[in-house]
Write an enzyme that holds these catalytic residues in place. Sequence first.
Site, mmCIF file in Angstrom:
data_model
loop_
_atom_site.group_PDB
_atom_site.id
_atom_site.type_symbol
_atom_site.label_atom_id
_atom_site.label_comp_id
_atom_site.label_asym_id
_atom_site.label_seq_id
_atom_site.Cartn_x
_atom_site.Cartn_y
_atom_site.Cartn_z
ATOM 1 N N GLN A 297 -4.567 -1.326 9.488
ATOM 2 C CA GLN A 297 -4.510 -2.686 8.935
ATOM 3 C C GLN A 297 -5.095 -3.684 9.938
ATOM 4 O OE1 GLN A 297 -3.371 -3.471 5.766
ATOM 5 N NE2 GLN A 297 -4.095 -5.546 6.208
ATOM 6 N N LYS B 236 0.844 -1.213 0.000
ATOM 7 C CA LYS B 236 0.000 0.000 0.000
ATOM 8 C C LYS B 236 0.872 1.253 0.000
ATOM 9 C CE LYS B 236 -3.771 -2.493 2.096
ATOM 10 N NZ LYS B 236 -4.458 -2.980 3.289
ATOM 11 N N ASP C 269 -11.046 2.590 4.056
ATOM 12 C CA ASP C 269 -11.388 1.169 4.055
ATOM 13 C C ASP C 269 -12.909 0.970 4.058
ATOM 14 O OD1 ASP C 269 -9.848 -1.054 3.795
ATOM 15 O OD2 ASP C 269 -9.391 -1.309 5.919
#
Length: 297
Positions: free
Chosen positions: A98, A54, A121
């Site tokens: 994450q 990422k 997200d």
Amino acid sequence: MTAKIIDGKVVAERLRAQVTEEVARLRADYKLQPGLAVVLVGEDPASQVYVRSKGEHSLAAGMHSVTHRLPENTRQDELIRLVADLNADPLIHGILVQLPLPKHLDEKAVIAAISPDKDVDGLHVVNAGRLAAGLPALVPCTPLGCMILLRETLGDMAGTRAVVVGRSQLVGKPVAQLLLQADCTVTIAHSRTRDLPDVCREADILVAAVGRPRMIRGDWIKPGATVIDVGINRVPFDDPVKAAQGKTKLVGDVHYKEALEVAGAVTPVPGGVGLMTVACLLQNTVTAAKRITGIEG
Ligand code: NDP
């Protein structure tokens, strides 16, 4: 019959190129550099690979990119304070914590602490609610990637029967919402669904997001159906010599070889949906940056 293989690599590369162009335009026209902050707590090896990817891809697209690596024993209040700092940071437009977090941390509370405007997200309840209500939202990246691959393959999906196997907040539920927005007739199946093979056989579009290697067999698939395999499962090699050496490989939730014989089109694992996820994260960060700064909606 051999199914068309849906090439996630080609589509993801094209999307990343579009994002790179858009970032250059925003920097030139508005002096706006979209910024992504990724937070990793602990040493989970798979998470480390995802986080590195990422960071690298966001830099390659010309974005501002920061990765915060916190030790395994980070306290909840420390993590929440970092999220609050990122919420207030004008250079950051997207925040991704994450998952999974170490067990002593409360994932729901951490996600709730992220500003919905920066929740790239798409896991904050405000974004989930906006998606369900058909309002503009930040949508989870993997479902967005699934929809781009489906549109590439099928074009208009109106009126088709879609079955999503899996009902997680991250994949199953949002992909079902997006299919509904695309005017599909949607069934969501899960671990308590009866006669799952029969349910799957009704699908013109079958999305597998289960986390069980090769669970969906060829005879569960309607001939000619489009199959999107979200699953990423690590299994021993079929070759007994390699398996004995402890070597592993990635497979999806769909029995790929059998699916190739029946489906009209199918995504491979690896090389399908997984590659789309990071590209969609970049796109979400650009969208967030434009909305936060009031540029073009
Ligand atoms: P979750 O574990 O959160 O959800 C799995 C879902 O599958 C649940 O809804 C569960 O049902 C359902 N399920 C489990 N067993 C069965 C069964 N035997 N029959 C029918 N349904 C079943 O997983 P995620 O949604 O987060 O991820 C799914 C897969 O996708 C994983 O392999 C993951 O690694 C992969 N993934 C890939 C990404 C990518 O970038 N390509 C990104 C995110 C995930 P119930 O709700 O009843 O328990």
